[in-house]
Design an enzyme around this catalytic site. Sequence first.
Site, PDB file in Angstrom:
ATOM      1  CG  ASP A 282       4.550  -3.999 -11.981  1.00  0.00           C
ATOM      2  OD1 ASP A 282       4.299  -3.656 -12.304  1.00  0.00           O
ATOM      3  OD2 ASP A 282       5.049  -4.930 -10.936  1.00  0.00           O
ATOM      4  CD  GLU A 628       3.312   1.411   5.576  1.00  0.00           C
ATOM      5  OE1 GLU A 628       3.768   0.190   6.011  1.00  0.00           O
ATOM      6  OE2 GLU A 628       2.494   1.714   6.090  1.00  0.00           O
TER       7      GLU A 628
END
Length: 883
Positions: A282, A628
């Site tokens: 990542d 979000e």
Amino acid sequence: MIDHPTAGRPHRRALLQRTPSRLVPLALAAAIAATAASARAQQAPTPETRAAGLVARMTLEEKAAQLGNDAPAIPRLKIPRYNWWNEGLHGVARAGYATVFPQAVGMAATWDEALMHDVGDVIATEFRAKYLATRSPDGGTDWYRGLTVWSPNINIFRDPRWGRGQETYGEDPYLTSRIAVNFIHGLQGDDPATFKTIATAKHFAVHSGPESNRHREDVHPSPHDLEDTYLPAFRATVTEGKVASVMCAYNAVDGVPACASDDLLEQHLRRAWGFKGFVVSDCGAAANIYRDDSLHYTKTPEQAVAAAFTAGMDLICGDYRNNMTTEAGPIVNAVRQGQLKEAVVDRALVRLFAGRIRLGLLDTEPPRAYAAIKPDDNDTPAHRAVALKAAQEAMVLLKNDGLLPLKTAPKTIAVIGPNADSEDALVGNYNGQPSHPVTVLAGIRARFPDAKVLYAPGTGLVGPAEPPVPDANLCVDAACRTTGLKAEHFAGPALAGNAQDGVERNARAAWQDGGHNASARWTGYLKAPRTGDYGLRYLSNAGYRIWIDGKLVVDAWDVTDSPSIAAGKATLQAGRTYPIRIEAVQRGARGDQKLVWSTPVDGGREAVDLARRADLVVFVAGLSANLEGEELKLQVPGFLGGDRTSLDLPAPQERLLERVVGAGKPTVLVLMSGSALAVNWADKHVPAIVQAWYPGGEGGHAVAGLIAGDYSPAGRLPVTFYRSLDGLPPFGDYRMDGRTYRYFKGPVLYPFGHGLSYTTFRYGTPALAASSIAAGNPVDVTVDVANTGKRDSDEVVQLYVGKPGDTAHPTLAAFRRVHLKAGDRTRVTLALDARALSQVDAAGARMVVPGPYTVYLGGGQPGHAQTVKAVLAVTGAPFALPK
């Protein structure tokens, strides 16, 4: 349905059987030629052999540079530059115009495996098209223009507070695995020798928030939860999906960073599951291994890269947002210092270059299977038709007191709410830019052309409504003799160098395909229409700042690839003009960047007035990726850093909804969000509620068609809608006890698997292929399903299994989405294998336990929907399954 390269091709043996006798010699000749071609192919070097030959000719410094996401060209070896970082969560992302499908959680709500294959196939086609349109003469690629797709996100949405839960396929490991496997097959293509694109299963493993702690989180899952919840979908994507890439996570698991974990990357991924592809970190995860403010597992970068590559990581994604780079220096140093074997570096490079070779990235001609794809095969009407189908199938009718479908077309419709005309609410995050975005307001207007459609947002998501600043309120000069703003556009992100300047009507920018290194400045004057407090912000997915009357009122300059709702406040007097300056960075993430404001007007009063005048009210509420999302720099009531601190509809929306419903007109509540909303008041007072998710570029058409009754909704919830946070464990607690439909013990608002229809279905008595089986054996279950209503509709047949001694509620083990015309019936057969009948003990061992099993079938969970059941006896000794 999208055509696949092998679709409709008869098997060669069947073709010969049907060939007229006079043509048999020709057919035999063709067969001989094919055999010869196959023999030549067998003699050709494998991708691994070709890759090893390239790697052997590289210097250590060249090797190290190839291990970062932006791999430079090596001209002497005819290796072009390649940027591995490409996003395709629900369409080609951050690369300009593309077909935008529903956000991932919405696609999971379709419960349609075949559709997910088609969606993946379309996305792969558009990746190929963009690659062809943008590659350099030597075949090199820029950011977001390559063919290695960092999707799907198959982390389990274990807690509704997680802002990135919208990127997942929900809370159930089995549903997640089925959606993911089919999506991967679509992305990677059907040709056994070459990849259409390479998919990436992420984030491996045990990763699901909180966002604020993701670079420091050390997760300690129980052996049961690891095997029962966190790993099954990853296992399926490797063993069944044959995914060619896996992304290791930011966090540590049991004290070891996921990107340096031999247990995850070697023991599980490669040895137990047989993974043959490459592992990418990542973005920033490799730096987390050593950084003081992160996991600090090692003391130096050299120790960190040695640990990661030795464990099985193959590629570093650097995170420019947090200065976590992919510099090659530590890799070179680690090898020369004896901390990292050069053979380990070579192993990683062979895996990477074998992937590029299978994609055809090192050849002058594209793979034969995908040679028909052209640069303009992007964002086509045919692709948008698939996006519309996906949006329709994703719609979940949560509640309906008979209002829907509409009996007659209303003469006046009031469309109200902050998401009614919001493109942000269509696309969620990790998105492309739809060229023809259809908001709910636009969809209602198109579907009801004879109705008078009234519109007022009434409120913003968490504050006042924020319409675009009108052109008439912006002036070049203080006297407002000329409307507009002076504009300066720069080639780089730092507002420096030679600028293209002129006068523009507003601070707008349509930067869909402009790359990632541009910036702009607009200066002029703002004229206030009335006295009061104003809020100003720039609608953007990148950095911006605004000055009013020489004062910096909002500074969001460090925002990168995520949106911001940071707004500046200013008190202005009617009729006065104020100097204004707006500066913004282009990151290519959105196509419509503009200046918006909130004004001292009671937007709620206008909305209520429109509701009173209407025959039907469509209230479009919810969230957006501004609230979000991933590691947002945001703190407003109900939200923190991208995560949620409350499940309630934001207070300004709740207050307006109650006022609008009080007007007494029939109301449809449309929720657009990537996660569950606790709409308890609405459930009691609003006659119809639709969960639309972030439905993609065609979302407005799908919502309007559902309301009109053009199709019967059949989407099902992939997550539980809880009544509140009460009863849920703390967000940072990774134990599954008390979470998701399998382990939550309290009442819920809408259960996992829930979704209403415009018709009714009746299930017959299920039949087991055998009423008793030995532990470890499979069994088929067959049930007749009849459409007993008056509307054609899809139905999602769901099969749950209750297992002897299991601590979980009956668990989803199979499903199928079927279409039935009114009055028709069909027979559905679902297979249960040993893994579907297994359970996991406290030590993490998976086995089939002898005893009575209850098999439930219906349109939802047992206990929440009408189901039929059968009892299966499993005999013999416990049957152990491999991890």
